[in-house]
Structures are given as structure tokens and as C-alpha cells.
Design an enzyme around this catalytic site. Structure first.
Site, mmCIF file in Angstrom:
data_model
loop_
_atom_site.group_PDB
_atom_site.id
_atom_site.type_symbol
_atom_site.label_atom_id
_atom_site.label_comp_id
_atom_site.label_asym_id
_atom_site.label_seq_id
_atom_site.Cartn_x
_atom_site.Cartn_y
_atom_site.Cartn_z
ATOM 1 N N HIS A 1 0.802 -1.228 0.000
ATOM 2 C CA HIS A 1 0.000 0.000 0.000
ATOM 3 C C HIS A 1 0.834 1.277 0.000
ATOM 4 O O HIS A 1 0.292 2.375 0.057
ATOM 5 C CB HIS A 1 -0.962 0.025 1.189
ATOM 6 C CG HIS A 1 -0.244 0.106 2.518
ATOM 7 N ND1 HIS A 1 0.168 -1.010 3.203
ATOM 8 C CD2 HIS A 1 0.141 1.154 3.273
ATOM 9 C CE1 HIS A 1 0.775 -0.651 4.315
ATOM 10 N NE2 HIS A 1 0.775 0.669 4.385
HETATM 11 C C1 UD1 Z 1 -1.844 5.186 6.093
HETATM 12 C C2 UD1 Z 1 -0.519 5.669 6.635
HETATM 13 C C3 UD1 Z 1 0.551 4.628 6.392
HETATM 14 C C4 UD1 Z 1 0.136 3.289 6.969
HETATM 15 C C5 UD1 Z 1 -1.224 2.891 6.420
HETATM 16 C C6 UD1 Z 1 -1.659 1.644 7.117
HETATM 17 C C7 UD1 Z 1 -0.125 8.098 6.532
HETATM 18 C C8 UD1 Z 1 0.588 9.174 5.826
HETATM 19 N N1 UD1 Z 1 -0.093 6.895 5.948
HETATM 20 O O1 UD1 Z 1 -1.716 5.037 4.680
HETATM 21 O O2 UD1 Z 1 1.747 5.020 7.038
HETATM 22 O O3 UD1 Z 1 1.089 2.323 6.623
HETATM 23 O O4 UD1 Z 1 -2.170 3.939 6.694
HETATM 24 O O5 UD1 Z 1 -2.725 1.012 6.497
HETATM 25 O O6 UD1 Z 1 -0.679 8.333 7.578
HETATM 26 N N2 UD1 Z 1 -9.352 4.442 2.547
HETATM 27 C C9 UD1 Z 1 -10.543 3.768 2.560
HETATM 28 N N3 UD1 Z 1 -11.033 3.341 3.767
HETATM 29 C C10 UD1 Z 1 -10.403 3.563 4.947
HETATM 30 C C11 UD1 Z 1 -9.194 4.271 4.915
HETATM 31 C C12 UD1 Z 1 -8.667 4.701 3.713
HETATM 32 O O7 UD1 Z 1 -11.168 3.541 1.510
HETATM 33 O O8 UD1 Z 1 -10.901 3.143 6.008
HETATM 34 C C13 UD1 Z 1 -8.794 4.861 1.241
HETATM 35 C C14 UD1 Z 1 -9.173 6.293 0.866
HETATM 36 O O9 UD1 Z 1 -9.369 6.318 -0.527
HETATM 37 C C15 UD1 Z 1 -7.907 7.063 1.216
HETATM 38 C C16 UD1 Z 1 -6.811 6.063 0.942
HETATM 39 O O10 UD1 Z 1 -7.371 4.797 1.302
HETATM 40 O O11 UD1 Z 1 -7.767 8.223 0.468
HETATM 41 C C17 UD1 Z 1 -5.544 6.309 1.722
HETATM 42 O O12 UD1 Z 1 -5.804 6.427 3.115
HETATM 43 P P1 UD1 Z 1 -4.783 7.258 4.070
HETATM 44 O O13 UD1 Z 1 -5.145 7.070 5.491
HETATM 45 O O14 UD1 Z 1 -4.636 8.637 3.562
HETATM 46 O O15 UD1 Z 1 -3.395 6.579 3.779
HETATM 47 P P2 UD1 Z 1 -2.986 5.040 3.752
HETATM 48 O O16 UD1 Z 1 -2.493 4.731 2.388
HETATM 49 O O17 UD1 Z 1 -4.084 4.226 4.321
HETATM 50 N N1 UDP Z 2 -3.410 -6.550 8.874
HETATM 51 C C1 UDP Z 2 -4.676 -7.114 9.055
HETATM 52 N N2 UDP Z 2 -5.419 -7.411 7.954
HETATM 53 C C2 UDP Z 2 -4.986 -7.189 6.683
HETATM 54 C C3 UDP Z 2 -3.697 -6.620 6.505
HETATM 55 C C4 UDP Z 2 -2.942 -6.307 7.627
HETATM 56 O O1 UDP Z 2 -5.095 -7.340 10.192
HETATM 57 O O2 UDP Z 2 -5.722 -7.490 5.719
HETATM 58 C C5 UDP Z 2 -2.613 -6.177 10.053
HETATM 59 C C6 UDP Z 2 -1.235 -6.803 10.142
HETATM 60 O O3 UDP Z 2 -1.256 -8.016 10.816
HETATM 61 C C7 UDP Z 2 -0.458 -5.780 10.941
HETATM 62 C C8 UDP Z 2 -1.107 -4.454 10.546
HETATM 63 O O4 UDP Z 2 -2.358 -4.796 9.963
HETATM 64 O O5 UDP Z 2 -0.662 -6.004 12.325
HETATM 65 C C9 UDP Z 2 -0.249 -3.703 9.567
HETATM 66 O O6 UDP Z 2 -0.915 -2.599 9.111
HETATM 67 P P1 UDP Z 2 -0.643 -1.915 7.721
HETATM 68 O O7 UDP Z 2 0.043 -2.846 6.802
HETATM 69 O O8 UDP Z 2 -1.939 -1.327 7.310
HETATM 70 O O9 UDP Z 2 0.299 -0.699 8.110
HETATM 71 P P2 UDP Z 2 1.866 -0.536 8.301
HETATM 72 O O10 UDP Z 2 2.314 -1.549 9.277
HETATM 73 O O11 UDP Z 2 2.503 -0.681 6.968
HETATM 74 O O12 UDP Z 2 2.003 0.861 8.784
#
Ligand code: UD1
Ligand code: UDP
Length: 354
Positions: free
Chosen positions: A205
Site C-alpha cells: 500500500h
Molecule cells: C496510512 C498511513 C501509512 C500506513 C497505512 C496503514 C499516513 C501518511 N499513511 O496510509 O503510514 O502504513 O495507513 O494502512 O498516515 N481508505 C478507505 N477506507 C479507509 C481508509 C482509507 O477507503 O478506512 C482509502 C481512501 O481512498 C484514502 C486512501 O485509502 O484516500 C488512503 O488512506 P490514508 O489514510 O490517507 O493513507 P494510507 O495509504 O491508508
Molecule cells: N493486517 C490485518 N489485515 C490485513 C492486513 C494487515 O489485520 O488485511 C494487520 C497486520 O497483521 C499488521 C497491521 O495490519 O498487524 C499492519 O498494518 P498496515 O500494513 O496497514 O500498516 P503498516 O504496518 O505498513 O504501517
């Protein structure tokens, strides 16, 4: 002592669960949970509250998605009102997401001290939004809890006094240890008809991998080759799903017979899928750590990692998008010649207590 504990995005929830559980054991502590609403889908938020027994948030900021500036500003605006009303003695933030940065800056400007859990990690890559969040949060935090010794070293290099830094271990692993019985009971591999060690678990992601059409297309070319050797199970982040659709890759991806895309899965099922996988391919911070804990080989599709212990001691290897390196590592893993790892110091299920 009144504490506002902030969580907002998926990886924050596994980290806050053990901390709140430990805080409850101390009568002198009055924690309140603030959910910023950065993540809001059931599968990105609610499911973790249920599974990890996190109490419902005391305060929900409901910010939702936006650009970096929009999201950060909205969290700051709404969190400022909460801090003014609640008058906490401390604000506790976790990890490196926008919610972490927004709430620490807001608290510091209101002269409320900030404690940062998972401090000091550095990728030394400022094109990553998380690196900016880490640098700013650590610069203004007064207490810094680290998960690995590299965190202490980075903070000292940046001029933080040693007296503010505590090497306490990894709270994300606390959740894994806590949930082992339910993880062991998960039927997900049976339901998906996945024999033990017959597949690769994948999550991706990071904007650097998924937000550019050429890069994402190349990554799926690589998966096309891998899925001929080993099935790929890919619970897909909403950001990545959106990008696959935007870049018109859906048809191509759906033709890969051994690549199984699915919605994000709950924590118990996800960790179970990881524990039973032959290997992982990811760009997730959390998954680099969980595979190291579980002893599952992990290839990280990034040029750097802020979690070097997973490479030095654990099962992780950085592969970027170098397809020859990826194929040769996949072959090593299939043949059983890939390195073995061990569990890093203080990743023992008791970090929150410390
Ligand atoms: C965010 C964090 C990243 C983390 C990730 C974990 C920042 C800058 N990034 O990235 O460090 O690794 O979360 O998963 O804080 N969206 C949905 N549903 C949701 C949430 C998001 O559809 O519940 C979609 C929306 O289109 C949104 C996009 O995902 O614009 C990105 O969400 P955002 O929280 O901005 O960043 P992540 O890529 O999730
Ligand atoms: N995770 C989960 N379901 C999923 C993908 C990830 O429960 O489908 C959990 C995973 O075990 C870990 C956490 O989400 O504990 C990691 O989050 P994510 O990859 O969103 O963020 P990052 O660690 O890269 O910030």
C-alpha cells in the site's frame, strides 16, 4: 494522571490495545482513547476493536480521508478542541501515520507533553510521508519508547537526551502474543483451501509502489511470474484497490489464476494466514515485524526500511522492485535455503507493561 491516547489508522489499533490494557491496571492513570477516524471502514478499523477488545473510543474525531495537508489540518483542528476541553497531563501517540504527527504537534503547542511509542525508527528517505511524521513527532516528544536499539541510536544522533529514551520493545508483538489462542483457532486457511506453506501472503500500500501506474503494472508483472511458482494471497488495502481500478489493471490482475485478491481481513485471520504462509511479500512496516516474530521469510518491496532489526536478526530482505533478485529469493525460500531468523530483543509480549 490524565492521558489522551491517540489511534487513527489500522496499524495503530494493534499497538494501542496492549497499552490501554496495561494502563487499566494502574489506578493512578486515567486514559482516554481518541480515534481520529483516519481509517474508518469496518475492515480497516472496527474489526480490530472487536477482536483485540479495545474499548470504544471516548472521543471520535471522524476526520476521514483527504490529502496530507487536509487530513493533518483537520485532525489538528478537531484534536485541539479536545485537548483544551480535556486538559490531559500527557498525550500518547503511536507509530508514524498522519494522526501521530497531527496530534503531537497540536499537543506540544498547547504545552502538553507527548509520549511517542515506536520512536526513533528511520528509513532516511524523506520521500516517505511516514519519515516526515517520525522526524517531527520525535523532535517534539518528551518521552520516547523504542522497539529496537537502532531507534535509540537514531534519536541520540538527532540530539535527544538519553534520559528521555526508553527501550521497551514492540507493542505490536504484544498484540500477537495476546491473541495467539484466537489466531491458532482461525479457520481461514481451511476456508480458503490453502494447505500449510503452500502460498505467499502479500500486502502492498505504499504510495511509492501503488500510486504510480508504471510501478504498479511492473509489480503485477512480477506477481504474474511468482504465482506460477507459488499461490499469492493478497488482502488488498483500499488505497491499492482504488489504484488498480484507476490504472485499468483489474482485468489483467483477475486473469492471474493463482493470485487471490480479497478485501482486508481481520487481525486473527491475517496473522493466521501469515503464520501458515511459505513466505510474505510486502511493503508494510507491521508485516516486516510480524514475519520476523513468526519466523516466516519476508521480501520487502522497498529500497529501505526503518526497521533494520528485521533484516539483521529477522527473516526480512529488502528487494525493491528488482525482479531477478525477487525470483532468486523466492526460489531460495521454496528450496529451503533462505536464511533463518530469530526474535529480536524485547519482542516478547511485555512491551506495554514495560
Ligand atoms: C496510512 C498511513 C501509512 C500506513 C497505512 C496503514 C499516513 C501518511 N499513511 O496510509 O503510514 O502504513 O495507513 O494502512 O498516515 N481508505 C478507505 N477506507 C479507509 C481508509 C482509507 O477507503 O478506512 C482509502 C481512501 O481512498 C484514502 C486512501 O485509502 O484516500 C488512503 O488512506 P490514508 O489514510 O490517507 O493513507 P494510507 O495509504 O491508508
Ligand atoms: N493486517 C490485518 N489485515 C490485513 C492486513 C494487515 O489485520 O488485511 C494487520 C497486520 O497483521 C499488521 C497491521 O495490519 O498487524 C499492519 O498494518 P498496515 O500494513 O496497514 O500498516 P503498516 O504496518 O505498513 O504501517
Amino acid at each position: 494522571m490524565k492521558l489522551l491516547c491517540v489511534a487513527g489508522a489500522r496499524p495503530n489499533f494493534m499497538k494501542i490495545a496492549p497499552i490501554l490494557r496495561e494502563m487499566k491496571k494502574h489506578q493512578s492513570l486515567q486514559p482516554k482513547l481518541v480515534h481520529t477516524g483516519q481509517h474508518y471502514d469496518n475492515k480497516m478499523s472496527d474489526v480490530f476493536f472487536k477482536e483485540l477488545q479495545i474499548p470504544a473510543p471516548d472521543i471520535h474525531l471522524n476526520v476521514g480521508s483527504g490529502t496530507h495537508a487536509e487530513q493533518t489540518a483537520e485532525i489538528m483542528k478537531r484534536f485541539e478542541a479536545v485537548v483544551l476541553q480535556e486538559k490531559p497531563d500527557w498525550v500518547v501517540v503511536l507509530g508514524d501515520v498522519n494522526s501521530t504527527l497531527a496530534c503531537s504537534v497540536t499537543a506540544a503547542k498547547l504545552h502538553v507533553p507527548v509520549a511517542h511509542v515506536e520512536a526513533g525508527l528511520r528509513s532516511y528517505d524523506r520521500t516517505m510521508p511516514e519519515e516526515i511524521n517520525r522526524l517531527v513527532t520525535d523532535a517534539i516528544a518528551e518521552v520516547l519508547f523504542t522497539t529496537e536499539k537502532s531507534g535509540n541510536e537514531n534519536l541520540i544522533k538527532e540530539g535527544k537526551p538519553e534520559s528521555q529514551i526508553y527501550f521497551t520493545g514492540n507493542v505490536m508483538i504484544d498484540s500477537l502474543v495476546f491473541a495467539k489462542p484466537q489466531i491458532n483457532r482461525s479457520q481461514v486457511s481451511t476456508d480458503l483451501k490453502l494447505p500449510d506453506k503452500s502460498y505467499c501472503i502479500t500486502t502492498l500500500h505504499r504510495p511509492s509502489n501503488v500510486d504510480d501506474p508504471k510501478t504498479l503494472a511492473k509489480i503485477f508483472e512480477i506477481f504474474d511470474t511468482i504465482q506460477n511458482k507459488l499461490s499469492v494471497v493478497f488482502p488488498i488495502h483500499p488505497r491499492t484497490r482504488k489504484m488498480i481500478e484507476t490504472f485499468g489493471l483489474s482485468d489483467k490482475v483477475s486473469k492471474m489464476k493463482n493470485l487471490r485478491l480479497m478485501d482486508p481481513v481481520g487481525y486473527f485471520d491475517f496473522v493466521s494466514l501469515t503464520a501458515h504462509a511459505k513466505m510474505a511479500i510486502t511493503d508494510s512496516g507491521g508485516l516486516q515485524e510480524e514475519t520476523t516474530y513468526l519466523g516466516v521469510p519476508c521480501l520487502t518491496m522497498r529500497e529501505n526500511t526503518e526497521r533494520p532489526i528485521t533484516i539483521e536478526v529477522g527473516t526480512n530482505t529488502l528487494v525493491g522492485s528488482d525482479e531477478q533478485l525477487i525470483y532468486s529469493k523466492v526460489d531460495e525460500i521454496i528450496k529451503g535455503t533462505y536464511k533463518n531468523g530469530s526474535v529480536p530483543e524485547l519482542w516478547d509480549g511485555r512491551a506495554a507493561e514495560r
